[in-house]
Design an enzyme around this catalytic site. Structure first.
Site, PDB file in Angstrom:
ATOM      1  N   ALA A 205     -88.642  87.158  49.843  1.00  0.00           N
ATOM      2  CA  ALA A 205     -87.404  87.553  50.522  1.00  0.00           C
ATOM      3  C   ALA A 205     -86.170  87.018  49.820  1.00  0.00           C
ATOM      4  O   ALA A 205     -85.113  87.648  49.828  1.00  0.00           O
ATOM      5  CB  ALA A 205     -87.439  87.054  51.972  1.00  0.00           C
TER       6      ALA A 205
ATOM      7  N   ASP B 143     -58.474  96.065  13.434  1.00  0.00           N
ATOM      8  CA  ASP B 143     -58.156  96.326  12.036  1.00  0.00           C
ATOM      9  C   ASP B 143     -57.048  97.379  11.972  1.00  0.00           C
ATOM     10  O   ASP B 143     -56.907  98.191  12.883  1.00  0.00           O
ATOM     11  CB  ASP B 143     -59.407  96.824  11.325  1.00  0.00           C
ATOM     12  CG  ASP B 143     -59.201  96.976   9.826  1.00  0.00           C
ATOM     13  OD1 ASP B 143     -58.370  96.235   9.279  1.00  0.00           O
ATOM     14  OD2 ASP B 143     -59.863  97.829   9.221  1.00  0.00           O
TER      15      ASP B 143
END
Length: 904
Positions: free
Chosen positions: A287, A333
């Site tokens: 559980a 870049d």
């Protein structure tokens, strides 16, 4: 250990004679065969070292380290020991399924170094024992004399000793888009990698000319080998999702162990049988663990990954899908990412007049327009027409038409001039033999910095057409073309030309000047023909920004995401581009160079990156330091790139983003995300999708854990309130059914929730942000306790009515199922279920109906009765459970709506 070549100074700082002497080689004969064998033994193969890869078996066994699965496996073993074979087999299957899904998620071979090896040239033309031969590149050794020609891949790092118009494309290594003109001269000062003009580097491409070089480094000692070493040292960073799941696992395990220990202790004190205590311990462990959570997360990430792929963002690591939503800074870049990686003429100055191109930053140059944006009439502008004709004629590039548009073969800069001329209907092939007839050709070289063509004109006269660096052309000019006349280039005119050159430079435009000389009977000096020139104009050329990038950057800023340009280009060029696209908008945003970074400590760099917007002239090591500094500042950093030089930083960053079109195989192998369209705007779309996925993760984690709290609390209520006569309200298989079927399917549909309208207006989440923030932890506990209590209450009421234990357990089971189905409509809302339209997610509605139908089959079908231990219940009892199960969600949501309690 292999030895490396030793120099008193780097070979690019040495003369040709000094390099040859250090290598003990005669350039006319090359190395003797015996010396080659000795050096092969000394230095090893000219190849990149491959790291050992993780075997499939090792990767599969590593899945057993998952602590959640270990607890379930222990539960399965205990179930088998106590004779609960159906429970044991079912729990074991759950462990196997979860481990398999995680294994396939993580199973991908690391291809970075393999890709680097594929880039190496397979063959090389080498001079040995006085004979040239074609050998395998891996057999090269330092001191070998290698011959190069256009089209070759340079097989090792070379010091050039002969050069004839040699140009090399080093963009994958340095990040600069323009081919580099090479020289054999020694360099008088320590240059950055992009300015080592007398060197050839392994894996770069010869685009023009021929050359000869002496090998100065092989294998891992080359520049690309150093990058390979950096890649192997840059370990993949754990994603925020992985860190949160590890934290969640620790919490769940701690809770599970505490609850089980408390139950065992109380059971022993109450004198319960060991068998009953073990049975209850198994139920509690099952559980407390959300068995379906790893599966649900994987499926939702997979769905998100597919949606990103539809928007041109291909994910290689599933966890990176969610990581995108946490990005706080993008290290981008410049070349090919923020710009087009395609040189274009942006403007020109012809005979005293400024001209530009209407669509210079688009795919086509567009019409030529004057300063008032009026299109030029070429037939009425002889100075402009002549300049464009000379630019196209004195040109070594070739413009060809393909199905996808015009393609340049040759120098991108020269190709830009051909495209500019083509906008005015002027083509090189039309000029040859008609307007000009070539007599002789004087090619460009890095010493002269110009080229010229001696041509015959249709009227029988001859002329010299010249193109080159503006400062060189200006120094060789005596006249200036203006209004169709050649006027003396006096001091005022020279200052005007210098202002044009400096103005273009401030705009980050590369410049090329065009000039000519009318030849008389005296001819010209063949050793130095370009004298007494007439300057006709200057071109301003650049790699233009992508049209979409300005808007994409603005969207990123609105989402609280900073963008930093990291490039190998010059600082002035990078700064101009940054200002042009709206990246640099204030003086407080700083620009730095690689040389500055070398002087900064790591602590100082951590302060610098807080305000930096551009890093120029950087090396791979600099990129790694920048990403590391950002991460030390608790930033979640994305790194975009396309070259070999980007690979280490792509791997080190939280998420590496490679370009799919222009990116090298190395960059793609190192990245977590590949942009199929090389479009910066795609990153913004991916960030939006990542944020949506994170929101939805919180929703289904809330749903899943609420179910676990409800299951645990139902058992604990029974254990504490029923004393020594405690009985389980839910069997382990009932709990597994709830976790995987009745709650799992609807929870999965929460992953398809549409994005909230303010998603891209929120600031990025911190790396350390708690996934249970904003009161979610309290809501999970309170809602779970309430659902667990009503489930236990139905169980206890049934027993008090004298009904059987299986019947009572079935009522508790159905109450729990209906409680979770009611609660899912609350989990999908940021506030309460009353604040969100319940029918906006059709998949959720289908999942709820399907879950309820399957659960009813589990109650009313013989197979369900046999496997789960359920029994058919009366319809009036079933309706009781349906309405009682709604109370926790409706009551607590109503109280929250009225009293505005955030924790409910």
């Amino acid at each position: 250990m292999k030895q490396r070549t030793e120099y008193q100074s780097p070979p690019y700082l040495l003369s040709i004679h000094a390099v040859l002497a250090s290598q003990k080689v005669d350039p006319e004969h090359g190395l003797p065969h015996e010396v080659v064998k000795q050096r092969q033994a000394q230095f090893g193969a000219n190849s990149l070292k491959q790291d050992d890869t993780t075997s499939v078996l090792s990767l599969l066994l590593s899945q057993t380290k998952n602590p959640l699965l270990i607890i379930l496996l222990i539960g399965s073993i205990i179930s088998a020991y106590t004779g609960h074979w159906v429970d044991a087999i079912a729990i074991f299957l759950i462990v196997v399924i979860n481990a398999s899904i995680t294994f396939f998620q993580e199973w991908r071979a690391e291809q970075t170094l393999a890709a680097l090896s594929k880039m190496a040239a397979p063959k090389a033309v080498v001079l040995r024992d006085g004979k040239a031969s074609n050998i395998l590149a891996e057999d090269l050794v330092p001191g070998d004399i290698v011959k190069l020609k256009a089209g070759d891949i340079i097989p090792a790092d070379l010091r050039l000793i002969e050069n004839s118009q040699l140009q090399v494309d080093e963009s994958a290594l340095t990040g600069e888009s323009e081919a580099v003109f090479k020289t054999t001269d020694e360099i008088p000062h320590e240059p950055v990698l992009a300015e080592r003009f007398n060197m050839g580097f392994m894996s770069t491409h010869v685009t023009n000319g021929t050359g000869v070089g002496v090998v100065t480094a092989t294998g891992m000692e080359t520049e690309v080998g150093q990058i390979a070493h950096l890649i192997s040292q840059a370990k993949l960073a754990k994603t925020p999702l992985q860190l949160r799941m590890e934290s969640l696992s620790r919490i769940l395990i701690s809770v599970a162990l505490l609850v089980v220990a408390a139950v065992i202790g109380i059971g022993l004190l109450n004198g319960m049988q060991t068998f009953d205590i073990l049975t209850m311990g198994i139920s509690l462990s099952v559980a407390a663990i959300p068995e379906g959570l790893p599966t649900v997360i994987t499926i939702v990430l997979t769905l998100g990954s597919r949606k990103m792929a539809e928007n041109n963002a291909l994910t290689k690591r599933l966890a990176s899908v969610e990581t995108l939503g946490t990005v706080s800074v993008i290290c981008s870049d410049k070349t090919g990412t923020l710009t087009k990686n395609k040189m274009k003429a942006m403007s020109l100055w012809a005979a005293g007049n400024y001209w530009s191109f209407a669509d210079a930053e688009g795919d086509d140059a567009g019409a030529i327009v004057d300063s008032s944006n009026t299109p030029a009439r070429i037939t009425e502008e002889p100075d402009l027409r002549d300049m464009l004709e000379m630019s196209a004629y004195c040109n070594d590039a070739v413009l060809t038409d393909t199905a996808s548009g015009s393609t340049v073969m040759g120098s991108p800069t020269e190709g830009a001039l051909l495209i500019a001329a083509a906008t005015a209907g002027i083509y090189k092939q039309d000029l040859e033999g008609h307007s000009f007839k070539t007599i002789s050709h004087h090619p460009f070289n890095s010493t002269r910095k110009l080229m010229s063509i001696h041509a015959a004109l249709p009227d029988g006269r001859e002329c010299l057409v010249v193109k080159g660096a503006p400062d060189v052309i200006l120094a060789r000019s005596k006249f200036l073309r203006q209004d169709g006349k050649d006027i003396p280039l006096d001091e005022d005119a020279s200052k005007e030309v210098e202002q044009v050159i400096s103005g273009y430079g401030e705009q980050a435009l590369r410049t090329l000047a065009v000039a000519y000389r009318k030849l008389d009977a005296s001819g010209f000096d063949p050793e130095d023909p370009e004298q007494d020139l007439v300057l006709i104009g200057i071109h301003g050329i650049m790699d233009p920004p992508r049209r979409e990038v300005t808007q994409a950057l603005a969207e990123a800023r609105g989402a609280g995401i900073r963008t930093i340009m990291i490039t190998g280009d010059h600082a002035a060029t990078a700064t101009s581009i940054a200002e042009r696209i709206g990246l640099k908008t204030s003086p407080t945003q700083t620009v730095h160079t690689g040389a500055e970074l070398d002087r900064l400590s790591d602590q100082e760099l951590q302060q610098v990156v807080k305000h930096a917007v551009v890093f120029a002239r950087v090396t791979p090591k600099h990129k790694l330091r920048i990403v590391s500094a950002l991460q030390e500042n608790d930033e979640i950093a994305a790194m975009t790139g396309d070259g070999v030089n980007d690979a280490p930083a792509l791997r080190k960053s939280d998420i590496g983003v490679a370009m799919g079109i222009s990116g090298t195989a190395v960059a793609k192998a190192s990245a977590s995300l590949i942009l199929l369209d090389d479009n910066y705007a795609t990153i913004v779309k991916a960030v939006r999708e990542g944020r949506r996925i994170y929101d939805n993760q919180r929703k289904f984690i809330r749903q899943e854990l609420t179910a676990n709290v409800a299951e645990v609390s139902a058992i604990l209520f029974a254990f504490t309130l029923m004393g020594s006569d405690a009985m389980l309200p839910l069997t382990p298989l009932m709990i597994l059914w709830v976790n995987l079927v009745s709650d799992g399917m609807p929870a999965l549909s929460l992953g398809l929730e549409p994005a909230d309208s303010n998603l891209m207006e929120r600031p990025p989440r911190a790396r350390s942000e708690n996934i249970f923030g904003d009161g979610m932890q309290q809501r999970i506990v309170l809602r779970g306790l309430a659902i667990g209590f009503v489930s236990f209450a139905m169980f206890a009421i049934a027993l008090n009515r004298g009904l059987s234990l299986p019947y009572a357990q079935t009522l508790a089971f159905s109450t729990l199922i209906f409680g979770q189905l009611w609660h899912i409509f609350d989990s999908r809302a940021n506030w309460t279920l009353f604040s969100k339209y319940p029918f906006s997610n059709s998949v959720l509605l289908v999942a709820v109906v399907l879950s309820a139908t399957l659960s009813l089959l589990a109650i009313y079908s013989p197979p369900g009765n046999y496997v789960l231990g359920t029994v058919p219940v009366a319809l009036n009892h079933l309706f009781e459970t349906f309405f009682i199960a709604a109370l926790p969600t409706l009551a607590l949501s109503g109280i929250k709506e009225v009293f505005k309690f955030r924790f409910l």
